[in-house]
Design a protein around this motif. Structure first.
Motif, PDB file in Angstrom:
ATOM      1  N   ASN A 142      -8.805  -7.358  16.033  1.00 30.82           N
ATOM      2  CA  ASN A 142      -7.592  -7.827  15.618  1.00 30.82           C
ATOM      3  C   ASN A 142      -7.001  -8.893  17.169  1.00 30.82           C
ATOM      4  O   ASN A 142      -7.527  -8.755  18.134  1.00 30.82           O
ATOM      5  CB  ASN A 142      -6.451  -6.584  15.944  1.00 30.82           C
ATOM      6  N   PRO A 143      -6.335 -10.096  16.797  1.00 32.50           N
ATOM      7  CA  PRO A 143      -6.095 -10.834  17.882  1.00 32.50           C
ATOM      8  C   PRO A 143      -5.049 -10.035  18.891  1.00 32.50           C
ATOM      9  O   PRO A 143      -4.389  -9.333  18.110  1.00 32.50           O
ATOM     10  CB  PRO A 143      -5.463 -11.749  16.951  1.00 32.50           C
ATOM     11  N   VAL A 144      -5.206 -10.490  20.150  1.00 29.09           N
ATOM     12  CA  VAL A 144      -4.127  -9.971  20.962  1.00 29.09           C
ATOM     13  C   VAL A 144      -3.046 -10.731  20.889  1.00 29.09           C
ATOM     14  O   VAL A 144      -3.035 -12.109  21.293  1.00 29.09           O
ATOM     15  CB  VAL A 144      -4.939 -10.163  22.498  1.00 29.09           C
ATOM     16  N   MET A 145      -1.958  -9.931  20.544  1.00 29.77           N
ATOM     17  CA  MET A 145      -0.566 -10.660  20.455  1.00 29.77           C
ATOM     18  C   MET A 145       0.353 -10.169  21.527  1.00 29.77           C
ATOM     19  O   MET A 145       1.556 -10.219  21.361  1.00 29.77           O
ATOM     20  CB  MET A 145      -0.004 -10.370  19.267  1.00 29.77           C
ATOM     21  N   GLU A 146       0.106  -9.571  22.670  1.00 30.59           N
ATOM     22  CA  GLU A 146       0.809  -8.893  23.638  1.00 30.59           C
ATOM     23  C   GLU A 146       1.904  -9.903  24.103  1.00 30.59           C
ATOM     24  O   GLU A 146       1.564 -10.938  24.758  1.00 30.59           O
ATOM     25  CB  GLU A 146      -0.087  -8.362  24.837  1.00 30.59           C
ATOM     26  N   GLY A 147       3.071  -9.720  23.830  1.00 32.48           N
ATOM     27  CA  GLY A 147       4.313 -10.258  24.278  1.00 32.48           C
ATOM     28  C   GLY A 147       4.423 -11.602  23.771  1.00 32.48           C
ATOM     29  O   GLY A 147       5.515 -12.269  23.882  1.00 32.48           O
ATOM     30  N   GLN A 148       3.655 -12.027  22.536  1.00 39.03           N
ATOM     31  CA  GLN A 148       3.824 -13.262  21.608  1.00 39.03           C
ATOM     32  C   GLN A 148       4.883 -13.220  20.735  1.00 39.03           C
ATOM     33  O   GLN A 148       5.583 -13.804  19.937  1.00 39.03           O
ATOM     34  CB  GLN A 148       2.273 -13.964  21.382  1.00 39.03           C
ATOM     35  N   ILE A 149       4.633 -11.959  20.067  1.00 40.64           N
ATOM     36  CA  ILE A 149       5.475 -11.543  18.894  1.00 40.64           C
ATOM     37  C   ILE A 149       6.132 -10.184  19.045  1.00 40.64           C
ATOM     38  O   ILE A 149       5.396  -9.324  19.800  1.00 40.64           O
ATOM     39  CB  ILE A 149       4.813 -11.679  17.464  1.00 40.64           C
ATOM     40  N   SER A 150       6.976  -9.700  18.189  1.00 45.37           N
ATOM     41  CA  SER A 150       7.507  -8.263  18.237  1.00 45.37           C
ATOM     42  C   SER A 150       6.580  -7.363  17.750  1.00 45.37           C
ATOM     43  O   SER A 150       5.773  -7.778  16.835  1.00 45.37           O
ATOM     44  CB  SER A 150       8.757  -8.160  17.368  1.00 45.37           C
ATOM     45  N   ARG A 151       6.662  -6.199  18.238  1.00 44.32           N
ATOM     46  CA  ARG A 151       5.718  -4.985  17.815  1.00 44.32           C
ATOM     47  C   ARG A 151       5.763  -4.889  16.439  1.00 44.32           C
ATOM     48  O   ARG A 151       4.986  -4.615  15.625  1.00 44.32           O
ATOM     49  CB  ARG A 151       6.042  -3.725  18.777  1.00 44.32           C
ATOM     50  N   LYS A 152       6.973  -4.888  15.700  1.00 40.28           N
ATOM     51  CA  LYS A 152       7.557  -4.830  14.453  1.00 40.28           C
ATOM     52  C   LYS A 152       6.536  -5.703  13.586  1.00 40.28           C
ATOM     53  O   LYS A 152       5.782  -5.249  12.550  1.00 40.28           O
ATOM     54  CB  LYS A 152       8.868  -4.990  14.117  1.00 40.28           C
ATOM     55  N   VAL A 153       6.755  -7.089  14.063  1.00 41.30           N
ATOM     56  CA  VAL A 153       5.829  -7.922  13.326  1.00 41.30           C
ATOM     57  C   VAL A 153       4.184  -7.662  13.260  1.00 41.30           C
ATOM     58  O   VAL A 153       3.594  -8.061  12.518  1.00 41.30           O
ATOM     59  CB  VAL A 153       6.480  -9.507  13.674  1.00 41.30           C
ATOM     60  N   GLN A 154       3.958  -7.441  14.415  1.00 35.77           N
ATOM     61  CA  GLN A 154       2.507  -7.307  14.803  1.00 35.77           C
ATOM     62  C   GLN A 154       2.069  -6.270  13.938  1.00 35.77           C
ATOM     63  O   GLN A 154       1.130  -6.142  13.083  1.00 35.77           O
ATOM     64  CB  GLN A 154       2.094  -6.775  16.060  1.00 35.77           C
ATOM     65  N   THR A 155       2.848  -4.957  13.878  1.00 37.21           N
ATOM     66  CA  THR A 155       2.269  -3.902  12.995  1.00 37.21           C
ATOM     67  C   THR A 155       2.162  -4.437  11.341  1.00 37.21           C
ATOM     68  O   THR A 155       1.336  -4.052  10.609  1.00 37.21           O
ATOM     69  CB  THR A 155       3.160  -2.806  12.932  1.00 37.21           C
ATOM     70  N   GLU A 156       3.141  -5.153  11.033  1.00 40.84           N
ATOM     71  CA  GLU A 156       3.362  -5.704   9.808  1.00 40.84           C
ATOM     72  C   GLU A 156       2.174  -6.534   9.331  1.00 40.84           C
ATOM     73  O   GLU A 156       1.664  -6.317   8.275  1.00 40.84           O
ATOM     74  CB  GLU A 156       4.649  -6.380   9.314  1.00 40.84           C
ATOM     75  N   LEU A 157       1.582  -7.385  10.251  1.00 45.01           N
ATOM     76  CA  LEU A 157       0.727  -8.290  10.021  1.00 45.01           C
ATOM     77  C   LEU A 157      -0.525  -7.388   9.927  1.00 45.01           C
ATOM     78  O   LEU A 157      -1.311  -7.897   9.136  1.00 45.01           O
ATOM     79  CB  LEU A 157       0.554  -9.259  11.105  1.00 45.01           C
ATOM     80  N   GLU A 158      -0.740  -6.631  10.993  1.00 42.90           N
ATOM     81  CA  GLU A 158      -2.089  -5.808  11.056  1.00 42.90           C
ATOM     82  C   GLU A 158      -2.346  -5.143   9.584  1.00 42.90           C
ATOM     83  O   GLU A 158      -3.238  -5.107   8.807  1.00 42.90           O
ATOM     84  CB  GLU A 158      -2.032  -4.840  12.051  1.00 42.90           C
ATOM     85  N   ARG A 159      -1.083  -4.486   9.043  1.00 43.44           N
ATOM     86  CA  ARG A 159      -1.202  -3.766   7.933  1.00 43.44           C
ATOM     87  C   ARG A 159      -1.449  -4.606   6.574  1.00 43.44           C
ATOM     88  O   ARG A 159      -2.367  -4.285   5.839  1.00 43.44           O
ATOM     89  CB  ARG A 159       0.080  -2.834   7.513  1.00 43.44           C
ATOM     90  N   ALA A 160      -0.899  -5.752   6.674  1.00 43.43           N
ATOM     91  CA  ALA A 160      -1.011  -6.512   5.336  1.00 43.43           C
ATOM     92  C   ALA A 160      -2.327  -7.238   5.576  1.00 43.43           C
ATOM     93  O   ALA A 160      -2.884  -7.480   4.146  1.00 43.43           O
ATOM     94  CB  ALA A 160      -0.067  -7.782   5.565  1.00 43.43           C
ATOM     95  N   TRP A 161      -2.825  -7.750   6.401  1.00 38.48           N
ATOM     96  CA  TRP A 161      -4.401  -8.366   6.661  1.00 38.48           C
ATOM     97  C   TRP A 161      -5.222  -7.119   6.246  1.00 38.48           C
ATOM     98  O   TRP A 161      -6.213  -7.602   5.495  1.00 38.48           O
ATOM     99  CB  TRP A 161      -4.362  -8.907   7.889  1.00 38.48           C
ATOM    100  N   GLN A 162      -4.953  -6.075   6.878  1.00 37.73           N
ATOM    101  CA  GLN A 162      -6.021  -5.083   6.668  1.00 37.73           C
ATOM    102  C   GLN A 162      -5.986  -4.470   4.887  1.00 37.73           C
ATOM    103  O   GLN A 162      -7.018  -4.517   4.611  1.00 37.73           O
ATOM    104  CB  GLN A 162      -5.677  -3.760   7.388  1.00 37.73           C
ATOM    105  N   GLU A 163      -4.893  -4.200   4.487  1.00 44.40           N
ATOM    106  CA  GLU A 163      -4.755  -3.935   3.093  1.00 44.40           C
ATOM    107  C   GLU A 163      -4.947  -4.985   2.124  1.00 44.40           C
ATOM    108  O   GLU A 163      -4.857  -4.757   0.916  1.00 44.40           O
ATOM    109  CB  GLU A 163      -3.428  -3.168   2.971  1.00 44.40           C
ATOM    110  N   GLY A 164      -4.863  -6.337   2.556  1.00 44.71           N
ATOM    111  CA  GLY A 164      -4.451  -7.346   1.660  1.00 44.71           C
ATOM    112  C   GLY A 164      -5.684  -8.301   1.472  1.00 44.71           C
ATOM    113  O   GLY A 164      -5.699  -9.410   0.721  1.00 44.71           O
ATOM    114  N   VAL A 165      -7.023  -8.108   2.076  1.00 45.51           N
ATOM    115  CA  VAL A 165      -8.055  -8.967   2.008  1.00 45.51           C
ATOM    116  C   VAL A 165      -9.163  -8.274   1.164  1.00 45.51           C
ATOM    117  O   VAL A 165      -9.380  -7.101   1.375  1.00 45.51           O
ATOM    118  CB  VAL A 165      -8.359  -9.326   3.476  1.00 45.51           C
ATOM    119  N   LEU A 166      -9.779  -9.202   0.228  1.00 45.63           N
ATOM    120  CA  LEU A 166     -11.140  -8.848  -0.162  1.00 45.63           C
ATOM    121  C   LEU A 166     -12.085  -9.849   0.008  1.00 45.63           C
ATOM    122  O   LEU A 166     -11.636 -11.180  -0.116  1.00 45.63           O
ATOM    123  CB  LEU A 166     -10.650  -8.658  -1.738  1.00 45.63           C
TER     124      LEU A 166
END
Length: 225
Positions: A5-29
């Motif tokens: 996972n890319p390092v996003m510390e301080g660049q985006i909110s924790r909420k957005v980061q969690t949403e992105l991690e889940r979306a990419w993890q569950e949404g890619v084939l």
């Protein structure tokens, strides 16, 4: 599939980061070719937009770049990347720009991970092996005795399989015997010298050279273009 996972510390909110991690993890084939597909139901999160806007994006994607896997609709990954890049250019400042850039970094992390690279290498190896048999398969199936473009007698020893849609740009058709014609070596040389990449360019060359053009409608019908 493992990726960092890319390092996003301080660049985006924790909420957005969690949403992105889940979306990419569950949404890619990743398919057998190593091509990335993105699940439609996750696109609003990945594209940082509304579900309505995501549906509009999907409606604009050509059908050839959409596919169902296990009852779920997906679109080709590179179309999603294109859309992200466009929106980064147009909204590349502030919070929205940072969120879009973060989503793009997830794409790149997956796209370059070892699992995906290996699958692509394996696909290229299989594809190259299949290409070697195209000339024999097409000649045998259609009992070809003459150059399919010039009509001249076929020089069997040196004749070649000439792709209609080029191997470099249309890999998904590279191993199809109907995406090519059996021609003499000098015919193929001219096609290559002219940099022909698809059926439209080849048709123009055939009209210029007064070669056969009946292959064009057959090709378009075979692949439903």
């Amino acid at each position: 599939m493992e990726y960092q996972n890319p390092v996003m510390e301080g660049q985006i909110s924790r909420k957005v980061q969690t949403e992105l991690e889940r979306a990419w993890q569950e949404g890619v084939l990743i398919d057998s070719k190593g091509w990335m597909w993105i699940k439609v139901e996750k696109l609003h999160s990945i594209l940082r937009t509304t579900k309505k806007n995501a549906r509009y994006f999907v409606a604009c994607v050509p059908d050839s770049l959409k596919q169902s896997f296990d009852g779920q609709e997906y679109v080709r990954g590179y179309k999603v990347l294109e859309h992200l890049a466009k929106n980064i250019e147009e909204n590349g400042v502030g919070k929205k720009g940072a969120n879009l850039e973060a989503s793009k970094q997830y794409y790149e992390a997956i796209n370059t991970c070892p699992t995906v690279k290996l699958r692509r290498i394996e696909y290229d190896y299989t594809l190259n092996a299949a290409r070697k048999g195209l000339k024999k398969k097409r000649r045998t199936k259609y009992k070809i005795k003459s150059d399919e473009l010039t009509g001249k007698p076929l020089v069997v020893r040196t004749c070649e399989f000439s792709h209609i849609r080029s191997y470099a740009l249309y890999k998904e058709l590279a191993d199809q015997i109907d995406n090519g014609l059996i021609v003499n070596k000098e015919t193929h040389r001219l096609i290559t010298e002219r940099g022909i990449n698809d059926e439209h360019e080849l048709l123009a060359l055939c009209q210029e050279q007064q070669w056969a053009t009946d292959w064009y409608d057959t090709f378009r019908h075979k692949f439903d273009f």
